[in-house]
Structures are given as structure tokens and as C-alpha cells.
Design an enzyme around this catalytic site. Structure first.
Site, mmCIF file in Angstrom:
data_model
loop_
_atom_site.group_PDB
_atom_site.id
_atom_site.type_symbol
_atom_site.label_atom_id
_atom_site.label_comp_id
_atom_site.label_asym_id
_atom_site.label_seq_id
_atom_site.Cartn_x
_atom_site.Cartn_y
_atom_site.Cartn_z
ATOM 1 N N LYS A 115 0.705 -1.273 -0.034
ATOM 2 C CA LYS A 115 -0.068 0.037 -0.028
ATOM 3 C C LYS A 115 0.864 1.300 -0.011
ATOM 4 C CE LYS A 115 0.685 1.127 4.526
ATOM 5 N NZ LYS A 115 0.707 2.396 5.205
ATOM 6 N N THR A 165 -4.085 5.643 3.275
ATOM 7 C CA THR A 165 -2.368 5.909 3.126
ATOM 8 C C THR A 165 -2.312 6.589 1.698
ATOM 9 O OG1 THR A 165 -1.852 4.102 4.253
ATOM 10 C CG2 THR A 165 -0.127 5.171 2.759
#
Length: 322
Positions: free
Chosen positions: A190, A247
Site C-alpha cells: 500500500k 495511506t
């Protein structure tokens, strides 16, 4: 473990300090600081003004730069140390570790070995259980007591549930899972996706491109996880899509900020300097590619980091390959 005993948190950056605050609602916490002056400042003011300014810390948190003091009597150890520093730190401390569960917070891939955080810990420490905590958990929001959810992954479901209970508060909802591999893959990947999404925003390429890049990143993350034996549902849960969205879209994310700066035309060094702190995706992207070369999404991000391709050209390649 949940309401008595003592927890050791090694690492007093923003995330380590925020997690110490969560744990202090259930136990006494020892917080290891790399710099003695930071430990002294936290002890004197009840605040980590360097990494979490304006956030008061519980009186149940005792900061120290002496790792032996912090580990003494701990029933749980939490590692809040960047992946690239994890092995060297643990190698110097391994003889002092108690035989209790260890939770790794770091998300990334070690450059030298291609190992995920829990793999590094397993290789250095002789402890019975190594777990991973991951989810859409931006440190500043958690430190302020805003609601969040996370997963605690461990191969032993009973231990994972016990450790999750140590983290659980009315604001911080911790769920036990057993797919450690999937949580490791998602946590590392991620950060690379956040770099790419940031590039889209920095270059002003629009919401359509942003959504497409985020989705393509999730797809490649899940494919890599499948090759490594992870469970597909992990990538649609908190540690996968949840952490990926947080994120990749929040200005609180250093990886996102580095990507934005790259999209605006800064070279990598300048982008990292502007973002401040550790952006794990910068080291993780090439390490992931060395571990598994069949990652075209990661390959395009690495080309931008190396200055071999512009962010606009990289995004165009990603979208045309979809």
C-alpha cells in the site's frame, strides 16, 4: 495482558507514540526512545513535541532510552521501528528480549533480503509468537482519540485474540486474524500505491486517474498476495483496501506526500525532504520488485523513483496496461 502487566513499545516516532497511548488505556507502558533527550522531554512534559505536538500522553507511559529498562517485566513487546532499521536494532537487543509475544508495526520490505517485517523479526528473535498490526491507522488521528479499526494478525488465533484485546479501546477497535502473510503484503504494497496516487494528484491528472491507479494497485497487491499464499479476503479488509485508501488519499501519509511532490516535478531527494520522516514505499518498491519481478505496477513506480520516467508517463503506462 489486557488490563494488567506491562507493555514495551520500542520506537517513539509518531506511530509508536500513538500506539503507546492506545495501550496505556489497558496497561502500563514503557516507551523506548532512540535519543535520550527525547525520553527526558517526554518525561518532563508528558508530550512528544517532536512527533506528536499538542497531544498529551498518559501518565502510565514511562519513556526511557535504556531498552533494558523498557523491556523489564513486559508481557508484550511492540516494535515501532522502520523495516530498514529493524534487523540491526533487534540484533543488538535479542539477548534481552523476554519470551513473550512480539507485535511488529513496521510495513515494508527489507532491501537487503526482500523479507517482510515479521519475517525479519522471526529471523532474529527467539520468541514464541510474532504478530503484525495493520489497518487504516493514521497516527495523528489515533493519538487524538478519533475512531479507527485495525487487525492483529498471528498464526495462533488464540494469541492473536489476546493481543488484540490489549489494543482494544472504545475508540480503537482491534480485530484478530490469522493471515500474517496477507497483512504483511498489504502493509508493504500500500505504501507503493500511495506513492503512485500521490503522483497523480501532484501532476493534476484528475479523480478518474486517481481512482484507476488506486484500483490497479489493489489488484496487483492481491495478485502478489495470492502467489505468496495469502487469503483473498485480506485484501478487501482493513489491512488491505482500508489501509490502502487511508495511506493513498490522506495528506497525513508521508508516502502520499512524497508522491505528490514527485508529481509536481521534484526529484526524489527533494520530495523526501519535503515530506519529512520515513516514507517506507521509497525503499519498499525496488525491494518488492527484486522479490517478485512480475509486478508491472511496482516497476513503473520504481522507474519514477530512479528518475527514468516521468510521473505522467508512468501513469499513462499503468492505465494503458489495465
Amino acid at each position: 495482558m489486557t488490563s494488567a502487566g506491562r507493555v514495551a513499545v520500542l520506537g517513539a516516532g509518531a506511530w509508536g507514540t500513538a500506539v503507546a497511548g492506545v495501550l496505556a488505556q489497558n496497561a502500563d507502558v514503557g516507551l523506548w526512545c532512540r535519543r535520550p533527550e527525547l525520553a527526558a522531554q517526554i518525561a518532563a512534559t508528558g508530550e512528544n513535541s517532536r512527533y506528536l505536538p499538542g497531544v498529551g500522553l498518559s501518565s502510565r507511559i514511562a519513556a526511557s532510552s535504556d531498552v533494558e529498562v523498557v523491556l523489564a517485566g513486559a508481557s508484550l513487546v511492540v516494535l515501532a521501528i522502520p523495516v530498514q532499521q529493524l534487523r540491526s536494532r533487534l540484533a543488538g537487543w535479542c539477548s534481552q528480549f523476554p519470551g513473550v509475544p512480539v507485535v511488529n508495526l513496521a510495513k515494508g520490505v527489507e532491501t537487503a533480503t526482500g523479507q517482510f517485517g515479521t519475517e525479519v523479526v522471526h529471523g532474529v528473535l527467539d520468541v514464541p509468537h510474532v504478530l503484525a498490526l495493520s489497518g487504516p491507522n493514521l497516527a495523528a488521528e489515533i493519538a487524538r482519540g478519533q475512531p479507527a479499526a485495525t487487525v492483529v494478525a498471528g498464526s495462533d488465533e488464540r494469541v492473536a485474540r489476546e493481543v488484540a484485546a490489549a489494543f482494544a479501546t472504545p475508540q480503537f477497535h482491534a480485530h484478530a486474524v490469522t493471515d500474517v502473510v496477507g497483512v504483511d503484503v498489504a502493509g508493504a504494497f500500500k505504501n507503493v500505491v500511495a506513492l503512485a496516487v500521490g503522483m497523480v494528484e501532484g501532476a493534476g491528472l484528475g479523480a478518474n486517474a486517481r481512482a484507476a491507479v488506486l484500483t490497479l494497485g489493489l489488484s496487483e497487491m492481491a495478485a502478489l498476495g495470492g502467489r505468496l499464499g495469502a487469503r483473498p479476503e485480506t485484501f478487501l479488509g482493513l489491512a488491505g483496501a482500508g489501509d490502502l485508501v487511508a495511506t493513498s488519499t490522506s495528506t497525513l501519509s508521508r508516502n502520499h506526500r512524497v508522491g505528490v511532490a514527485l508529481g509536481q516535478g521534484l526529484a526524489l531527494t527533494g520530495a523526501v525532504d519535503r515530506a519529512g520522516g520515513t516514507a517506507e514505499g521509497v525503499a519498499t518498491a525496488p525491494a518488492l520488485l527484486r522479490r517478485d519481478p512480475d509486478l508491472p505496477f511496482v516497476r513503473d513506480v520504481v522507474a519514477v523513483l530512479a528518475g527514468e520516467r516521468s510521473p505522467v508517463a508512468a501513469v499513462s503506462r499503468l492505465l494503458s496496461a489495465a
